[in-house]
Design a protein around this motif. Structure first.
Motif, PDB file in Angstrom:
ATOM      1  N   GLU A  29      33.893  29.682  58.094  1.00 36.99           N
ATOM      2  CA  GLU A  29      33.060  30.857  57.848  1.00 36.99           C
ATOM      3  C   GLU A  29      33.584  31.634  56.649  1.00 36.99           C
ATOM      4  N   HIS A  30      32.697  32.442  56.058  1.00 29.41           N
ATOM      5  CA  HIS A  30      33.097  33.348  54.998  1.00 29.41           C
ATOM      6  C   HIS A  30      33.632  34.652  55.590  1.00 29.41           C
ATOM      7  N   ILE A  31      34.611  35.232  54.926  1.00 29.02           N
ATOM      8  CA  ILE A  31      35.161  36.529  55.294  1.00 29.02           C
ATOM      9  C   ILE A  31      34.781  37.511  54.194  1.00 29.02           C
ATOM     10  N   TYR A  32      34.189  38.618  54.570  1.00 28.24           N
ATOM     11  CA  TYR A  32      33.763  39.631  53.611  1.00 28.24           C
ATOM     12  C   TYR A  32      34.774  40.771  53.587  1.00 28.24           C
ATOM     13  N   PHE A  33      35.139  41.216  52.360  1.00 27.02           N
ATOM     14  CA  PHE A  33      36.065  42.326  52.181  1.00 27.02           C
ATOM     15  C   PHE A  33      35.333  43.434  51.432  1.00 27.02           C
ATOM     16  N   THR A  34      35.452  44.652  51.918  1.00 24.48           N
ATOM     17  CA  THR A  34      34.740  45.762  51.295  1.00 24.48           C
ATOM     18  C   THR A  34      35.537  46.355  50.145  1.00 24.48           C
ATOM     19  N   GLY A  35      34.837  46.840  49.144  1.00 22.36           N
ATOM     20  CA  GLY A  35      35.467  47.500  48.009  1.00 22.36           C
ATOM     21  C   GLY A  35      35.638  48.986  48.279  1.00 22.36           C
ATOM     22  N   GLY A  36      36.807  49.537  47.961  1.00 24.57           N
ATOM     23  CA  GLY A  36      37.094  50.940  48.216  1.00 24.57           C
ATOM     24  C   GLY A  36      36.489  51.854  47.172  1.00 24.57           C
ATOM     25  N   ILE A  37      36.356  53.134  47.509  1.00 26.91           N
ATOM     26  CA  ILE A  37      35.744  54.088  46.593  1.00 26.91           C
ATOM     27  C   ILE A  37      36.685  54.453  45.442  1.00 26.91           C
ATOM     28  N   TRP A  38      37.991  54.193  45.589  1.00 26.17           N
ATOM     29  CA  TRP A  38      38.939  54.489  44.503  1.00 26.17           C
ATOM     30  C   TRP A  38      38.540  53.753  43.222  1.00 26.17           C
ATOM     31  N   SER A  39      38.176  52.490  43.330  1.00 23.47           N
ATOM     32  CA  SER A  39      37.802  51.706  42.144  1.00 23.47           C
ATOM     33  C   SER A  39      36.349  51.919  41.738  1.00 23.47           C
ATOM     34  N   GLN A  40      35.533  52.563  42.611  1.00 23.23           N
ATOM     35  CA  GLN A  40      34.129  52.804  42.282  1.00 23.23           C
ATOM     36  C   GLN A  40      33.923  54.050  41.427  1.00 23.23           C
ATOM     37  N   ALA A  41      34.891  54.975  41.440  1.00 25.09           N
ATOM     38  CA  ALA A  41      34.749  56.228  40.685  1.00 25.09           C
ATOM     39  C   ALA A  41      34.547  55.934  39.205  1.00 25.09           C
ATOM     40  N   GLY A  42      33.695  56.723  38.570  1.00 18.13           N
ATOM     41  CA  GLY A  42      33.359  56.469  37.170  1.00 18.13           C
ATOM     42  C   GLY A  42      34.338  57.039  36.175  1.00 18.13           C
ATOM     43  N   ARG A  43      35.201  57.986  36.616  1.00 18.74           N
ATOM     44  CA  ARG A  43      36.106  58.629  35.654  1.00 18.74           C
ATOM     45  C   ARG A  43      37.498  58.787  36.252  1.00 18.74           C
ATOM     46  N   GLU A  44      38.446  59.065  35.364  1.00 14.14           N
ATOM     47  CA  GLU A  44      39.833  59.258  35.792  1.00 14.14           C
ATOM     48  C   GLU A  44      40.426  60.442  35.052  1.00 14.14           C
ATOM     49  N   HIS A  45      41.269  61.208  35.745  1.00 14.13           N
ATOM     50  CA  HIS A  45      41.895  62.390  35.157  1.00 14.13           C
ATOM     51  C   HIS A  45      43.389  62.352  35.450  1.00 14.13           C
ATOM     52  N   GLU A  46      44.219  62.609  34.439  1.00 13.22           N
ATOM     53  CA  GLU A  46      45.671  62.540  34.595  1.00 13.22           C
ATOM     54  C   GLU A  46      46.276  63.942  34.642  1.00 13.22           C
ATOM     55  N   LEU A  47      47.304  64.103  35.493  1.00 10.69           N
ATOM     56  CA  LEU A  47      48.019  65.365  35.607  1.00 10.69           C
ATOM     57  C   LEU A  47      49.524  65.109  35.547  1.00 10.69           C
ATOM     58  N   LEU A  48      50.256  65.959  34.829  1.00 14.01           N
ATOM     59  CA  LEU A  48      51.721  65.901  34.809  1.00 14.01           C
ATOM     60  C   LEU A  48      52.221  66.915  35.833  1.00 14.01           C
ATOM     61  N   LEU A  49      52.675  66.422  36.987  1.00 10.84           N
ATOM     62  CA  LEU A  49      52.909  67.300  38.125  1.00 10.84           C
ATOM     63  C   LEU A  49      54.095  68.241  37.949  1.00 10.84           C
ATOM     64  N   ASP A  50      55.181  67.793  37.305  1.00  7.46           N
ATOM     65  CA  ASP A  50      56.355  68.659  37.197  1.00  7.46           C
ATOM     66  C   ASP A  50      56.193  69.721  36.112  1.00  7.46           C
ATOM     67  N   ALA A  51      55.085  69.712  35.384  1.00  7.52           N
ATOM     68  CA  ALA A  51      54.804  70.749  34.387  1.00  7.52           C
ATOM     69  C   ALA A  51      53.383  71.270  34.563  1.00  7.52           C
ATOM     70  N   LEU A  52      52.902  71.224  35.804  1.00 13.44           N
ATOM     71  CA  LEU A  52      51.517  71.600  36.084  1.00 13.44           C
ATOM     72  C   LEU A  52      51.316  73.101  35.891  1.00 13.44           C
ATOM     73  N   THR A  53      50.250  73.467  35.187  1.00 13.54           N
ATOM     74  CA  THR A  53      49.927  74.867  34.938  1.00 13.54           C
ATOM     75  C   THR A  53      48.529  75.173  35.464  1.00 13.54           C
ATOM     76  N   GLU A  54      48.214  76.470  35.485  1.00 12.07           N
ATOM     77  CA  GLU A  54      46.876  76.881  35.889  1.00 12.07           C
ATOM     78  C   GLU A  54      45.827  76.271  34.956  1.00 12.07           C
ATOM     79  N   GLY A  55      46.174  76.155  33.653  1.00 13.02           N
ATOM     80  CA  GLY A  55      45.247  75.560  32.686  1.00 13.02           C
ATOM     81  C   GLY A  55      44.924  74.115  33.015  1.00 13.02           C
ATOM     82  N   ASP A  56      45.925  73.378  33.534  1.00 13.89           N
ATOM     83  CA  ASP A  56      45.693  71.976  33.912  1.00 13.89           C
ATOM     84  C   ASP A  56      44.693  71.890  35.066  1.00 13.89           C
TER      85      ASP A  56
END
Length: 412
Positions: free
Chosen positions: A246-273
């Motif tokens: 039989e075939h086994i089906y695996f579902t794709g997660g929403i993490w890889s479905q998102a259309g955009r990505e945003h990066e943050l530098l956590l140890d220098a995080l500011t209100e502006g970030d």
């Protein structure tokens, strides 16, 4: 999972009655916000295991690699299923048909592009030690005109995260224990959990009122935690198991479905970030004015240390869909912050995900159901048995309304 007198004595020696206290505290190790939101929002019936649509995570869950795995092609079991023997710090943690996330290794799509983390499928647990696994989304390698998955080498200490089961269509029992509209697709994964209690264990006196219903509740918690991980970080695939034919089906997660990505530098995080994050979350995507930020511990810690102003403020705690959120208000919109330990477990401690619940849809091929098995009459085991089943997937119908947030620390 199965409960017998023997397992009671081994795993919880004080559960059987000596005549003490009849109260018990049930511990929920973590919440499952994505699964919870999917059950409270819109769900659509899927007529098949593959869903086509248009778009404009109780039991221990972690182990490590105990013996280095060289990788490579492995042993061919079927046309697209190649196996390797993986020795872990706790082989008993993994059962046949479960999926395993390897956060330290990248996964690949069919075009050879990096897409999430490596996912493994457990084919067998070997009596001599180790688990036989097959890569679900490894890079493909051409050899003499034939393509085969090239399993990456795994080092001692690499994290292994147990996720949900991927059952075939005919599986009943489990081991004891998915601008201009663009067409996309996802697979419904068959999630299963079998619960058993022997007749002797049922009639024996116990210290506390632990019943078969309690056993079912614990199993549902464990099942939903596994589903949460697949809904977030799973990899869409279809493999053929020649043993089950039989075939086994695996579902794709929403993490890889998102259309955009945003990066943050956590140890220098500011209100502006944080203002930049709100701008990215609510601008140029025609999404909702209120979105959910599901975050790992590292990101929540960094956000909690910020000094808010009238331009960017931390609002009151609110409860919706049975989940408690902390509101972050900006001129762009409101983010409902929610801490998720599933992110920590899956190697995303410093990351987060901005989810627009209005543009997430759950497709259900088999609704959540419980089926009673008569193992006594069939002559298999003298137990009460129930199999919990759901075949479903999540899709993001407007990918640009959702954002992967990746946090980093300078020098790490």
């Amino acid at each position: 999972m199965i409960t017998t007198l023997e397992t009671m004595a081994q795993q919880s020696p004080e559960l059987l009655r000596n005549s003490i206290d009849e109260r018990i505290v049930k511990v929920r190790p973590m919440s499952t916000p994505v699964d919870q939101l999917s059950r409270c929002g819109r769900a659509r019936r899927a007529g098949s295991m593959t869903v086509e649509y248009y778009s404009v995570d109780t039991k221990k869950t972690e182990a490590t690699v105990a013996v280095a795995l060289p990788g490579g092609t492995g042993t061919k079991k079927s046309e697209d299923l190649y196996t390797h023997v993986l020795r872990t710090s706790d082989d008993s943690l993994f059962e046949v048909s479960e999926t395993i996330l390897v956060p330290s290794q990248p996964g690949y799509d069919k075009k050879g592009n990096v897409c999430g983390s490596l996912v493994l499928y457990v084919v067998d647990r070997l009596p001599t030690g180790g688990v036989e696994v097959a890569p679900v989304n490894a890079r493909m390698k051409e050899t003499m005109g034939n393509a085969s998955p090239d399993m990456p080498p795994l080092k001692v200490g690499d994290l292994l995260v147990r996720m949900a089961r991927a059952a075939t269509e005919l599986d009943v029992q489990t081991a004891q224990f998915a601008a201009l509209p663009q067409k996309a697709s996802n697979n419904c994964q068959i999630f299963k959990m079998q619960v058993e209690q022997s007749t002797l264990a049922k009639i024996a006196d116990k210290e506390v009122g632990w019943t078969f219903s309690d056993q079912e509740e614990a199993a549902i918690i464990d099942m939903r935690l596994g589903m949460e991980k697949n809904f977030l970080f799973g990899s869409r695939a279809k493999l053929f198991d020649n043993t089950k034919n039989e075939h086994i089906y695996f579902t794709g997660g929403i993490w890889s479905q998102a259309g955009r990505e945003h990066e943050l530098l956590l140890d220098a995080l500011t209100e502006g970030d944080l203002v930049d994050l709100c701008s990215a979350a609510f601008s140029l995507n025609n999404g909702s004015r209120r979105k959910i930020l599901i975050a790992g511990t590292g990101l929540v810690e960094a956000l909690s240390k910020l000094q808010f102003t009238r331009t960017l403020s931390a609002g009151e705690t609110m409860v919706k869909w049975g989940i408690e959120f902390k509101e972050i208000r900006s001129n762009f919109g409101s983010l409902y912050l929610l801490h998720s330990e599933v992110f920590d477990q899956c190697g995303h401690r410093n990351d987060g995900f901005v989810l627009d619940p209005d543009y997430m849809t759950k497709y259900v091929h088999v609704p959540f159901q419980a089926e009673t098995l008569d193992l006594r009459r069939s002559g298999q085991r003298n137990t009460d048995a129930v199999v919990l089943t759901e075949a479903s997937c999540l899709v993001l119908r407007y990918p640009d309304a959702h954002i992967r947030v990746t946090g980093s620390i300078a020098g790490s």
